[in-house]
Design an enzyme around this catalytic site. Sequence first.
Site, PDB file in Angstrom:
ATOM      1  N   TYR A 143       0.823  -1.219   0.000  1.00  0.00           N
ATOM      2  CA  TYR A 143       0.000   0.000   0.000  1.00  0.00           C
ATOM      3  C   TYR A 143       0.856   1.269   0.000  1.00  0.00           C
ATOM      4  CZ  TYR A 143      -4.072  -2.915   1.091  1.00  0.00           C
ATOM      5  OH  TYR A 143      -5.072  -3.857   1.061  1.00  0.00           O
ATOM      6  N   LYS A 192       3.265 -15.340   2.572  1.00  0.00           N
ATOM      7  CA  LYS A 192       3.169 -16.091   1.314  1.00  0.00           C
ATOM      8  C   LYS A 192       4.606 -16.444   0.932  1.00  0.00           C
ATOM      9  CE  LYS A 192       0.716 -17.632  -2.184  1.00  0.00           C
ATOM     10  NZ  LYS A 192      -0.147 -18.821  -2.041  1.00  0.00           N
ATOM     11  N   ASP A 224      -3.300 -17.974   1.943  1.00  0.00           N
ATOM     12  CA  ASP A 224      -4.456 -18.648   1.348  1.00  0.00           C
ATOM     13  C   ASP A 224      -4.996 -19.723   2.295  1.00  0.00           C
ATOM     14  OD1 ASP A 224      -1.892 -19.552   0.733  1.00  0.00           O
ATOM     15  OD2 ASP A 224      -2.525 -20.718  -0.998  1.00  0.00           O
ATOM     16  N   ASP A 248      -5.382  -6.484   5.929  1.00  0.00           N
ATOM     17  CA  ASP A 248      -6.583  -5.746   5.533  1.00  0.00           C
ATOM     18  C   ASP A 248      -7.707  -6.741   5.243  1.00  0.00           C
ATOM     19  OD1 ASP A 248      -8.288  -3.796   4.668  1.00  0.00           O
ATOM     20  OD2 ASP A 248      -7.176  -3.294   2.842  1.00  0.00           O
ATOM     21  N   ASP A 252     -10.951  -8.215   8.123  1.00  0.00           N
ATOM     22  CA  ASP A 252     -12.381  -8.104   7.801  1.00  0.00           C
ATOM     23  C   ASP A 252     -13.043  -9.477   7.806  1.00  0.00           C
ATOM     24  OD1 ASP A 252     -12.430  -5.401   7.613  1.00  0.00           O
ATOM     25  OD2 ASP A 252     -12.883  -5.284   5.472  1.00  0.00           O
TER      26      ASP A 252
END
Length: 363
Positions: A143, A192, A224, A248, A252
Site C-alpha cells: 500500500y 506467502k 491462502d 486488511d 475483515d
Amino acid sequence: MKNSYQIAVLPGDGIGPEILDAAVKVLDRVAELTGVSFRYVYGRIGGCAIDEDGTPLPDETLRIAKESDAVLLGAVGGPKWDQNPGHLRPETGLLGIRKGLGLFANLRPATMHPSLVEASSLKPEVVAGVDLIVVRELTGGIYFGEKKRYTVDGREVAEDQLIYNEAEIERIMRVSFEIARKRNKRLCSVDKANVLESSRLWRSVAERVANDYPDVELTHMLVDACAMQLVRAPKQFDVIVTENMFGDILSDEAAMLTGSIGMLASASLGEGSFGLYEPVHGSAPDIAGKGVANPLATILSVALMLRHSLAMDQAADAVERAVWAVLAAGHRTADIAADKSRAIGTEQMTAYVLEELAKQLEN
Ligand code: NAD
C-alpha cells in the site's frame, strides 16, 4: 500503572458523539472504582472539523493527541461531505491522524459471545468459542510502495512495489508476541513465503524474534490457507500477525465471524504504549441522533485502551466481562436484537454496563 492519564477524545461525526459519551461514562466509572484519574481533552476530526476549521484534521487535534497517553475516536463521515474533494473529505482526517501519530500496528479482536452465535453467517458449532485477534502491519508493504504506470510494446503496464525492511517486521512481531504473551501464548504468523521474497524475510525475522519469547508458540501459515482456516476452524487461532494487505483482508474476514458491526473494537498502536482506539464501524448517519446506536464496540475499544496503553489489565478484563454479562442477561440494542420491539437504546445499554462494571471490579 500511573495514577492519572490524559485521554484525547475525538467524537467525530454521526453517532460518534453518542458512543464516545458512553465510553467516557465507562472510564469515569473505572476511575471511581480504581482511584485512577482521567483527564479528557476534546478535539475535532472529520466532517465537524471541516465545517468548523476548514480541514478534516486541525493541527490542534494532532497536538492534543500527541500530548495524551491515548486517543479515543468515534467515527467520521456522512452524506454532507461525500462530494468534497480529497483533501476536504472526513476520512482524510482519519488517515492523517494515523500517519501523524506513527501508528504501525492495527489490532482487531474477534470474540464470539455465546448468546450472539446465531448472528454469525457460519454454523454455531464453528463460531462458538472463537476468541482471536488479528494484528495487521499498518505502515509498510504494497500500500505504501512506489506505484507506476507505463507502456511497453503498446500495452499499458501497472506496477506496485512491496517492500519491508527487517526493522518494520521486528517491531510488529514484538507487539504481537507481547499480545500473545498476555493471552493464550500462541502466535500464527501469516505470509506467502512460497512465492514472495518479502514473506521469506518476514518469516526469518519472526523466527529470530521468537527466541526472545520462548513461552509463546510461533507457527507459520500461508495466507491462502489462513483465509480457508478462518472460516473452516477459526477456534484454532489465538493471535494472527500479518503484513498490511493480507491483514486488511483477513481482519475483515475474521471480524465477520462474529456477525455484528456494532460489537467490533479496534486499536492502532505506535511506539511505546501509545495507541488510538476506535470502533470498527462508521458514523452510521442513518441512526445518528436517535439514541439507538450500539455503544459496545466503543466500550470494548476502551477495554483495549486500558490494557494496551494504560497498563490497567484488571480494569480491561472487568470492562469486557461486564459487556459479556450484559449480553448474557439478554440486553440488546436494535442491531443485535432478534426481537427488535424489545431493543434498548444507547443510554440504557451503557447504564447496564456501568452497573455490571461495579460488580466485576469489586470482585
Ligand atoms: P457504517 O458502519 O457507518 O454503517 C453500516 C450499517 O451499520 C448502518 O446501517 C448503520 O446504522 C449500522 N451501524 C454501524 N454502527 C452501528 C452501531 N454502533 N450501532 C448500531 N448500528 C450500527 O458504514 P457506512 O454506512 O458504510 O458508512 C457511513 C459513514 O461512515 C460514511 O461516511 C463512511 O465513509 C464512514 N465510515 C467511517 C469509518 C470510521 O470513521 N472509521 C469507518 C467506516 C465508514
